[in-house]
Scaffold this motif. Structure first.
Motif, mmCIF file in Angstrom:
data_model
loop_
_atom_site.group_PDB
_atom_site.id
_atom_site.type_symbol
_atom_site.label_atom_id
_atom_site.label_comp_id
_atom_site.label_asym_id
_atom_site.label_seq_id
_atom_site.Cartn_x
_atom_site.Cartn_y
_atom_site.Cartn_z
ATOM 1 N N LEU A 170 -0.467 11.227 -3.475
ATOM 2 C CA LEU A 170 -1.156 9.989 -3.845
ATOM 3 C C LEU A 170 -1.718 10.077 -5.256
ATOM 4 C CD1 LEU A 170 -3.100 9.081 -0.572
ATOM 5 C CD2 LEU A 170 -1.000 8.045 -1.441
ATOM 6 N N ALA A 171 -2.230 11.233 -5.628
ATOM 7 C CA ALA A 171 -2.797 11.405 -6.972
ATOM 8 C C ALA A 171 -1.722 11.235 -8.042
ATOM 9 C CB ALA A 171 -3.445 12.782 -7.089
ATOM 10 N N LYS A 172 -0.536 11.770 -7.798
ATOM 11 C CA LYS A 172 0.549 11.661 -8.769
ATOM 12 C C LYS A 172 1.006 10.214 -8.916
ATOM 13 C CE LYS A 172 5.008 13.691 -10.046
ATOM 14 N NZ LYS A 172 6.045 14.693 -9.678
ATOM 15 N N VAL A 173 1.062 9.498 -7.798
ATOM 16 C CA VAL A 173 1.462 8.085 -7.845
ATOM 17 C C VAL A 173 0.449 7.267 -8.630
ATOM 18 C CG1 VAL A 173 1.766 6.001 -6.457
ATOM 19 C CG2 VAL A 173 2.824 8.125 -5.745
ATOM 20 N N MET A 174 -0.837 7.473 -8.380
ATOM 21 C CA MET A 174 -1.872 6.747 -9.102
ATOM 22 C C MET A 174 -1.752 6.975 -10.603
ATOM 23 S SD MET A 174 -3.969 4.835 -7.311
ATOM 24 C CE MET A 174 -5.520 4.790 -8.198
ATOM 25 N N LYS A 175 -1.521 8.213 -10.991
ATOM 26 C CA LYS A 175 -1.394 8.540 -12.407
ATOM 27 C C LYS A 175 -0.156 7.915 -13.018
ATOM 28 C CE LYS A 175 -1.357 12.482 -15.594
ATOM 29 N NZ LYS A 175 -1.410 13.965 -15.711
ATOM 30 N N SER A 203 -6.385 8.879 2.271
ATOM 31 C CA SER A 203 -5.020 8.818 2.792
ATOM 32 C C SER A 203 -4.234 7.586 2.375
ATOM 33 C CB SER A 203 -5.051 8.887 4.329
ATOM 34 O OG SER A 203 -5.659 10.076 4.766
ATOM 35 N N ILE A 204 -4.858 6.677 1.621
ATOM 36 C CA ILE A 204 -4.137 5.432 1.316
ATOM 37 C C ILE A 204 -4.588 4.816 -0.010
ATOM 38 C CG2 ILE A 204 -5.752 3.913 2.531
ATOM 39 C CD1 ILE A 204 -3.273 2.357 3.571
ATOM 40 N N ILE A 205 -3.615 4.233 -0.710
ATOM 41 C CA ILE A 205 -3.837 3.409 -1.898
ATOM 42 C C ILE A 205 -3.473 1.983 -1.507
ATOM 43 C CG2 ILE A 205 -3.046 2.896 -4.245
ATOM 44 C CD1 ILE A 205 -2.288 5.896 -4.452
ATOM 45 N N VAL A 206 -4.325 1.017 -1.784
ATOM 46 C CA VAL A 206 -4.028 -0.370 -1.432
ATOM 47 C C VAL A 206 -3.859 -1.218 -2.684
ATOM 48 C CG1 VAL A 206 -5.255 -0.204 0.759
ATOM 49 C CG2 VAL A 206 -6.467 -1.044 -1.260
ATOM 50 N N ASN A 207 -3.049 -2.236 -2.570
ATOM 51 C CA ASN A 207 -2.892 -3.229 -3.630
ATOM 52 C C ASN A 207 -3.829 -4.385 -3.298
ATOM 53 O OD1 ASN A 207 -2.099 -5.225 -5.421
ATOM 54 N ND2 ASN A 207 0.068 -4.736 -5.273
ATOM 55 N N TYR A 247 0.846 -1.189 0.000
ATOM 56 C CA TYR A 247 0.000 0.000 0.000
ATOM 57 C C TYR A 247 0.884 1.243 0.000
ATOM 58 C CZ TYR A 247 0.874 -0.737 5.034
ATOM 59 O OH TYR A 247 1.462 -0.976 6.243
ATOM 60 N N ILE A 248 0.268 2.353 -0.322
ATOM 61 C CA ILE A 248 0.956 3.640 -0.335
ATOM 62 C C ILE A 248 0.105 4.586 0.496
ATOM 63 C CG2 ILE A 248 1.887 5.498 -1.771
ATOM 64 C CD1 ILE A 248 1.753 3.464 -4.140
ATOM 65 N N GLU A 249 0.667 5.108 1.578
ATOM 66 C CA GLU A 249 -0.123 5.922 2.491
ATOM 67 C C GLU A 249 0.453 7.319 2.643
ATOM 68 O OE1 GLU A 249 -0.202 4.240 6.388
ATOM 69 O OE2 GLU A 249 1.937 3.776 6.397
#
Length: 239
Positions: free
Chosen positions: A175-180, A193-197, A152-154
């Motif tokens: 987080l928005a830049k990482v998702m893109k 606050s978090i992106i999960v795999n 995950y990325i928090e």
């Protein structure tokens, strides 16, 4: 492509081999190696195991270990080997998630489902042969992480933290830049606050996710549908 077939029943290995050949899943320069449970265990322990795709039974009669135990060993030493489980017992399905694999096939459906499972294993293997690697700066150093290894990325104050099973990396990103930048179907926002795999979710409810490292995080209603859809798609492709 190097295929391996492991089963304690000789006749079953013949059935699997015939399915591979009849469905033209094996090309002229491909190889097929037949293993007994003890043979594959010895090869793995002696570092002589060399397969791109392994099709293995889960229950080995008279053995002290199972196909799931074997898969765990292979995951650690030969992580690029794609594993397809086959079994006569449907209640093994949940247990298979203790090991990294691409499909679970019940023997009663082996004629129709195994070709689909092997095609997926071939595709996944080919994709990982040119595996996506995320590069970023962490603590002043250029860092490289395989996307599939990200748990995950928090958000960490104004920056973020990229977490894998082995390490946590502070990073100056949003987080928005990482998702893109990543654009990976398995990575989804769970809340602000978090992106999960989804490949590393241990359990999920309508309101909360538990990751494989024990991290618990709430699911925001805004992102609930995307999380559920991504998780169900990941699960569907492996059953």
């Amino acid at each position: 492509m190097k295929f391996g077939i492991c089963d304690d029943e000789v006749e079953q290995t013949k059935v699997v081999r015939a399915i591979l050949e009849d469905n033209k899943l094996v090309q002229d320069d491909d190889t097929i190696q037949i293993f007994t449970p003890d043979e594959i265990n010895n090869d793995v322990e002696e570092k002589n195991f060399d397969c791109d795709i392994l099709i293995t039974d889960i229950y080995y009669a008279g053995s002290k270990f199972t196909g799931i135990d074997m898969a765990k060993k292979i995951n650690k030493v030969y992580p690029l080997c794609k594993i397809v489980f086959i079994s006569s017992y449907g209640d093994f399905a949940e247990d298979t998630y203790e090991a990294d694999h691409v499909y679970f096939v019940q023997k009663k459906n082996v004629d129709t489902i195994l070709p689909r499972a092997v095609k997926k294993a071939i595709r996944v293997h080919q994709e990982e042969a040119v595996e996506k690697v995320f590069s970023f700066f962490s603590e002043g150093l250029q860092t490289y992480v395989r996307v599939r290894d990200i748990l995950y990325i928090e958000r960490d104050e104004r920056n973020i933290r990229i977490v894998t099973k082995d390490k946590s990396y502070p990073c100056i990103y949003s987080l928005a830049k990482v998702m893109k930048k990543l654009q990976n179907e398995n990575l989804v926002r769970a809340n602000g606050s978090i992106i999960v795999n989804v490949a590393h979710i241990k359990s999920i409810t309508t309101e909360e996710i538990t990751m494989t490292d024990g991290k618990m995080t709430e699911i925001s209603p805004i992102y609930a549908r995307k999380v559920k859809d991504a998780y169900m798609q990941w699960w569907k492709e492996r059953l």
